[in-house]
Design a protein around this motif. Structure first.
Motif, PDB file in Angstrom:
ATOM      1  N   TYR A 117       0.155  -1.098   1.813  1.00 18.14           N
ATOM      2  CA  TYR A 117       0.167  -1.212   0.401  1.00 18.14           C
ATOM      3  C   TYR A 117      -1.324  -1.627  -0.334  1.00 18.14           C
ATOM      4  N   PRO A 118      -1.935  -0.302  -0.325  1.00 13.97           N
ATOM      5  CA  PRO A 118      -3.537  -0.213  -0.752  1.00 13.97           C
ATOM      6  C   PRO A 118      -3.615  -0.842  -2.176  1.00 13.97           C
ATOM      7  N   ASN A 119      -2.651  -0.779  -2.947  1.00 10.45           N
ATOM      8  CA  ASN A 119      -2.649  -0.848  -4.430  1.00 10.45           C
ATOM      9  C   ASN A 119      -1.969  -2.448  -4.870  1.00 10.45           C
ATOM     10  N   LEU A 120      -1.459  -2.997  -3.879  1.00 12.11           N
ATOM     11  CA  LEU A 120      -0.253  -4.097  -4.154  1.00 12.11           C
ATOM     12  C   LEU A 120      -1.188  -5.604  -4.218  1.00 12.11           C
ATOM     13  N   THR A 121      -0.814  -6.047  -5.667  1.00 12.79           N
ATOM     14  CA  THR A 121      -1.668  -7.101  -6.177  1.00 12.79           C
ATOM     15  C   THR A 121      -0.479  -8.497  -6.398  1.00 12.79           C
ATOM     16  N   GLU A 122       0.670  -8.028  -6.392  1.00 11.60           N
ATOM     17  CA  GLU A 122       1.545  -9.061  -6.762  1.00 11.60           C
ATOM     18  C   GLU A 122       2.746  -9.183  -5.827  1.00 11.60           C
ATOM     19  N   LEU A 123       2.838 -10.419  -5.232  1.00 11.56           N
ATOM     20  CA  LEU A 123       3.976 -10.392  -4.083  1.00 11.56           C
ATOM     21  C   LEU A 123       4.711 -11.707  -4.283  1.00 11.56           C
ATOM     22  N   LYS A 124       6.173 -11.454  -4.387  1.00 15.27           N
ATOM     23  CA  LYS A 124       7.153 -12.739  -4.588  1.00 15.27           C
ATOM     24  C   LYS A 124       8.015 -12.466  -3.584  1.00 15.27           C
ATOM     25  N   THR A 155      -3.411 -11.076  -5.678  1.00 15.76           N
ATOM     26  CA  THR A 155      -3.985 -11.979  -6.844  1.00 15.76           C
ATOM     27  C   THR A 155      -2.586 -12.794  -7.326  1.00 15.76           C
ATOM     28  N   ASP A 156      -1.489 -12.447  -6.978  1.00 17.67           N
ATOM     29  CA  ASP A 156      -0.332 -13.104  -7.700  1.00 17.67           C
ATOM     30  C   ASP A 156       0.688 -13.290  -6.538  1.00 17.67           C
ATOM     31  N   LEU A 157       0.964 -14.669  -6.059  1.00 14.05           N
ATOM     32  CA  LEU A 157       1.760 -15.005  -4.963  1.00 14.05           C
ATOM     33  C   LEU A 157       2.918 -15.949  -5.650  1.00 14.05           C
ATOM     34  N   ALA A 158       4.044 -15.751  -5.404  1.00 14.45           N
ATOM     35  CA  ALA A 158       5.472 -16.520  -5.808  1.00 14.45           C
ATOM     36  C   ALA A 158       6.321 -16.660  -4.491  1.00 14.45           C
ATOM     37  N   LEU A 159       6.272 -17.956  -4.331  1.00 10.53           N
ATOM     38  CA  LEU A 159       7.506 -18.405  -3.314  1.00 10.53           C
ATOM     39  C   LEU A 159       8.728 -18.922  -3.847  1.00 10.53           C
ATOM     40  N   VAL A 160       9.680 -18.503  -3.560  1.00  9.05           N
ATOM     41  CA  VAL A 160      10.917 -18.946  -4.354  1.00  9.05           C
ATOM     42  C   VAL A 160      11.749 -19.264  -3.241  1.00  9.05           C
ATOM     43  N   SER A 202       2.785 -19.660  -7.331  1.00 10.36           N
ATOM     44  CA  SER A 202       4.013 -20.413  -7.854  1.00 10.36           C
ATOM     45  C   SER A 202       4.667 -20.642  -6.690  1.00 10.36           C
ATOM     46  N   ILE A 203       5.155 -22.019  -6.624  1.00 13.05           N
ATOM     47  CA  ILE A 203       6.104 -22.493  -5.386  1.00 13.05           C
ATOM     48  C   ILE A 203       7.261 -22.891  -6.198  1.00 13.05           C
ATOM     49  N   ILE A 204       8.451 -22.272  -6.150  1.00 15.84           N
ATOM     50  CA  ILE A 204       9.389 -22.580  -6.925  1.00 15.84           C
ATOM     51  C   ILE A 204      10.725 -22.932  -6.281  1.00 15.84           C
ATOM     52  N   GLY A 205      11.559 -23.940  -6.772  1.00 16.12           N
ATOM     53  CA  GLY A 205      12.777 -24.275  -6.229  1.00 16.12           C
ATOM     54  C   GLY A 205      12.681 -25.393  -5.062  1.00 16.12           C
ATOM     55  N   SER A 206      13.808 -25.366  -4.499  1.00 12.83           N
ATOM     56  CA  SER A 206      13.963 -26.253  -3.404  1.00 12.83           C
ATOM     57  C   SER A 206      14.222 -27.604  -3.684  1.00 12.83           C
ATOM     58  N   TYR A 207      14.417 -28.584  -2.851  1.00 10.29           N
ATOM     59  CA  TYR A 207      14.721 -30.004  -3.020  1.00 10.29           C
ATOM     60  C   TYR A 207      13.616 -30.858  -2.424  1.00 10.29           C
ATOM     61  N   ARG A 208      13.883 -32.282  -2.834  1.00 14.50           N
ATOM     62  CA  ARG A 208      12.849 -33.017  -2.679  1.00 14.50           C
ATOM     63  C   ARG A 208      12.144 -33.024  -1.353  1.00 14.50           C
ATOM     64  N   TRP A 209      12.894 -33.088  -0.188  1.00 11.32           N
ATOM     65  CA  TRP A 209      12.160 -33.252   1.142  1.00 11.32           C
ATOM     66  C   TRP A 209      11.391 -32.151   1.441  1.00 11.32           C
ATOM     67  N   MET A 210      11.442 -30.880   0.749  1.00 13.07           N
ATOM     68  CA  MET A 210      10.787 -29.861   1.168  1.00 13.07           C
ATOM     69  C   MET A 210       9.530 -29.705   0.465  1.00 13.07           C
ATOM     70  N   PHE A 211       9.047 -30.699  -0.363  1.00  5.74           N
ATOM     71  CA  PHE A 211       7.906 -30.487  -0.904  1.00  5.74           C
ATOM     72  C   PHE A 211       7.078 -31.698  -0.534  1.00  5.74           C
ATOM     73  N   LEU A 212       5.672 -31.284  -0.401  1.00  3.30           N
ATOM     74  CA  LEU A 212       4.643 -32.109   0.090  1.00  3.30           C
ATOM     75  C   LEU A 212       4.059 -32.945  -0.719  1.00  3.30           C
ATOM     76  N   ASP A 213       3.945 -34.195  -0.166  1.00  6.19           N
ATOM     77  CA  ASP A 213       3.167 -35.224  -0.911  1.00  6.19           C
ATOM     78  C   ASP A 213       1.642 -35.269  -0.881  1.00  6.19           C
ATOM     79  N   LEU A 214       1.072 -34.565  -1.927  1.00  6.88           N
ATOM     80  CA  LEU A 214      -0.386 -34.426  -1.943  1.00  6.88           C
ATOM     81  C   LEU A 214      -1.225 -35.683  -1.957  1.00  6.88           C
ATOM     82  N   LYS A 219      -4.036 -20.365 -11.887  1.00  6.11           N
ATOM     83  CA  LYS A 219      -2.632 -20.621 -12.388  1.00  6.11           C
ATOM     84  C   LYS A 219      -1.679 -21.254 -11.292  1.00  6.11           C
ATOM     85  N   LEU A 220      -1.489 -22.294 -11.479  1.00  5.77           N
ATOM     86  CA  LEU A 220      -0.722 -22.941 -10.092  1.00  5.77           C
ATOM     87  C   LEU A 220       0.691 -23.522 -10.892  1.00  5.77           C
ATOM     88  N   ARG A 221       1.783 -23.109 -10.361  1.00  5.30           N
ATOM     89  CA  ARG A 221       3.211 -23.643 -10.690  1.00  5.30           C
ATOM     90  C   ARG A 221       3.487 -24.446  -9.201  1.00  5.30           C
TER      91      ARG A 221
END
Length: 535
Positions: free
Chosen positions: A106-113, A141-146, A177-189, A209-211
């Motif tokens: 995908y030589p021109n792919l810049t956004e991946l969800k 340049t744009d990455l979203a994990l749902v 963007s890292i979207i969704g999931s429940y409490r234990w799935m997220f890292l304590d930074l 930009k960070l979500r």
């Protein structure tokens, strides 16, 4: 032209394009490419259908559908090799992403969800020597994990190494963007007070930009400790905002930050609102847009326009847009007198705030006040009772209603009207309903009307009087066509359904595939299985 026999191919290209634009891009490509018609082939390969592709064949709300392997295989074999050069944005389901992502370049792919992720998939794909290592990722340049919306993900939790790998391998990433999931799935930074500060293991000089969802307020501070120097927009959902850590983070100013959103459904104490959060805002010297959702336990007064100005807005001289919903909870004993909705609204100066509304509710020993900007943009609102404004909360998907005054049938009619896209409803009310409320006696049509919650997926009825179980499960009172998850006490459920023999309460249970019971042993009788055939 005989107008009674006009076919699709008889239409001019302009009209044909108008029709096809109403369809999903994948449907257009799947239906029109390789149909042995040169005109349709040329139209389907136009950039309008190829730039953005959404390969999401399954939904993981509560129902898991099997992916269409034939459809995916045809795309990978016949269609993607012809159009891959023009694809700029790609949305892929986790079950099909390896076949879709790695079958062509995908030589021109810049956004991946990437949809329907979980911890196991994240640990497999985002690691050294994983499938993404050395592929096309540096152009993204744009990455979203749902993440998939399920509580039954028991896979290995992803760690700091996952974040480090994302930042390292997606070297030109600007939006994450890292979207969704429940409490234990997220890292304590955040750093733990029992351990010395560890070195920053992930950072980015390109991210603007960070979500993200984080465990604690301290983890939010860790995100803003200098590891993302170019960050202009931060959207953070905090799971437990009152969870403190003792480590002191880098507290330099954040001159590049223009847009900040902080939301949480947990409750914090007064010192957080008076001290910690204002100190954070003082670092955002060039902030132009602020979104804030908080629930605060105060000592003696409601949070009103004066408090918000003195603790927040006074520090943000460049602010242009302010969306907020702040809920105050306090003991009534500490109130000198009861304030009305209009008393609270008068503290919001028109010169500073946009449109503002308010809800004030008094119980036997506690009081709750909501102040919020309009239009209401948040997906959750809690602790509302019988008195709430008759406006449409179009964005609200989750709602918690709580009162000591009984909820009558008319209340649920108003809820359905004011929250038309409601998906998750939780209740607390131990007071029995009146048999026929005074208001409904005067309006027989409303008394007999059936309340319909078209989008309601999850209903929680643990802390309620049995009358409300009857209210929701009785199909002559309420219609729940989408209900798939029910939280309720088993003994109450048996009572209302007459041991699963009552036909009038069966219809609203028929699609339930997650039944959360507060104690009790399920006797999976023949009648029970008829009530819940999908369990």
């Amino acid at each position: 032209m005989n107008q009674s026999k006009v076919g699709l191919l008889d239409l001019p290209d302009e009209i044909l394009l108008m029709i096809l634009k109403k369809l999903d891009n994948i449907d257009v490509l799947y239906s029109l490419l390789d149909v042995d018609n040169q005109r349709l082939d040329i139209i389907a390969q136009g950039n309008i259908f190829i730039n953005t592709l959404n390969f999401v064949f399954t939904t993981f709300t509560n129902d898991i559908s099997s992916i269409n392997d034939t459809m995916v295989d045809r795309f990978c074999r016949n269609i993607l090799p012809r159009i891959h050069y023009n694809i700029k944005s790609l949305t892929v389901d986790s079950l099909s992403m390896e076949r879709i992502l790695f079958c062509v370049d995908y030589p021109n792919l810049t956004e991946l969800k990437l949809f329907n992720f979980n911890g196991k998939i994240a640990s497999h794909y985002f690691r050294d020597k994983g499938p993404f290592d050395g592929h096309f990722v540096r152009q993204i340049t744009d990455l979203a994990l749902v993440f998939q919306n399920t509580i039954y993900d028991t896979s290995t939790h992803y760690s700091l190494d996952t974040y480090r790998f994302i930042m390292q391998i997606f070297g030109n990433l600007k939006h994450l963007s890292i979207i969704g999931s429940y409490r234990w799935m997220f890292l304590d930074l955040s750093y733990h007070k029992s351990l010395p500060p560890s070195p920053v293991t992930f950072s980015s000089s390109t991210l603007t930009k960070l979500r993200i969802r984080v465990i604690s307020y301290a983890a939010c501070l860790a995100v803003l400790d200098g590891r993302f120097k170019q960050l202009r927009t931060l959207i953070v959902d905090i799971i437990d905002i009152d969870l403190h850590q003792s480590y002191v983070y880098n507290m330099d100013d954040l001159p590049n930050l223009k847009c900040f959103s902080l939301t949480t459904t947990s409750t914090c104490f007064m010192d957080m609102f008076i001290e910690s959060i204002p100190f954070l805002f003082r670092r955002m010297i060039n902030l132009e847009e602020l979104t804030l959702q908080l629930s605060v336990i105060m000592g003696t007064v409601f949070i009103d326009g004066t408090h918000i100005y003195n603790n927040i807005l006074i520090h943000l001289q460049q602010l242009r847009i302010f969306n907020f919903c702040i809920c105050t909870d306090l003991r009534i004993d500490h109130l000198v007198h009861h304030l009305s909705k209009y008393d609270i609204q008068r503290t919001f100066s028109n010169a500073i705030y946009q449109d503002v509304d308010c809800m004030v509710q008094y119980g036997c020993n506690r009081a709750t006040c909501h102040v919020f900007s309009l239009p209401f943009i948040f997906d959750y609102i809690g602790y509302i009772g019988n008195t709430f404004p008759s406006i449409t909360f179009i964005h609200v998907r989750r709602l918690f209603v709580c009162d000591l005054v009984p909820f009558e049938h008319e209340f649920f009619i108003r809820i359905a009207s004011c929250f038309p896209l409601l998906e998750h409803l939780s209740m607390y009310n131990i007071g029995p309903q009146l048999k026929v409320s005074t208001k409904l006696k005067s309006d027989n049509s409303r008394m007999n009307s059936i309340v319909k919650y078209s989008h309601l997926i999850w209903l929680e009825l643990e802390c309620v009087h049995i009358d409300y179980v009857e209210q929701f499960l009785n199909e002559t009172k309420t219609h729940l066509p989408s209900l798939t998850r029910l939280t309720i006490y088993y003994s109450v459920l048996c009572n209302v359904t007459e041991d699963f023999t009552r036909y009038i309460t069966r219809r609203n249970c028929i699609k339930v595939n997650q039944l959360n019971l507060g104690g009790g042993i399920i006797e999976r009788s023949k009648d029970f299985n008829v009530y819940f055939p999908l369990l």
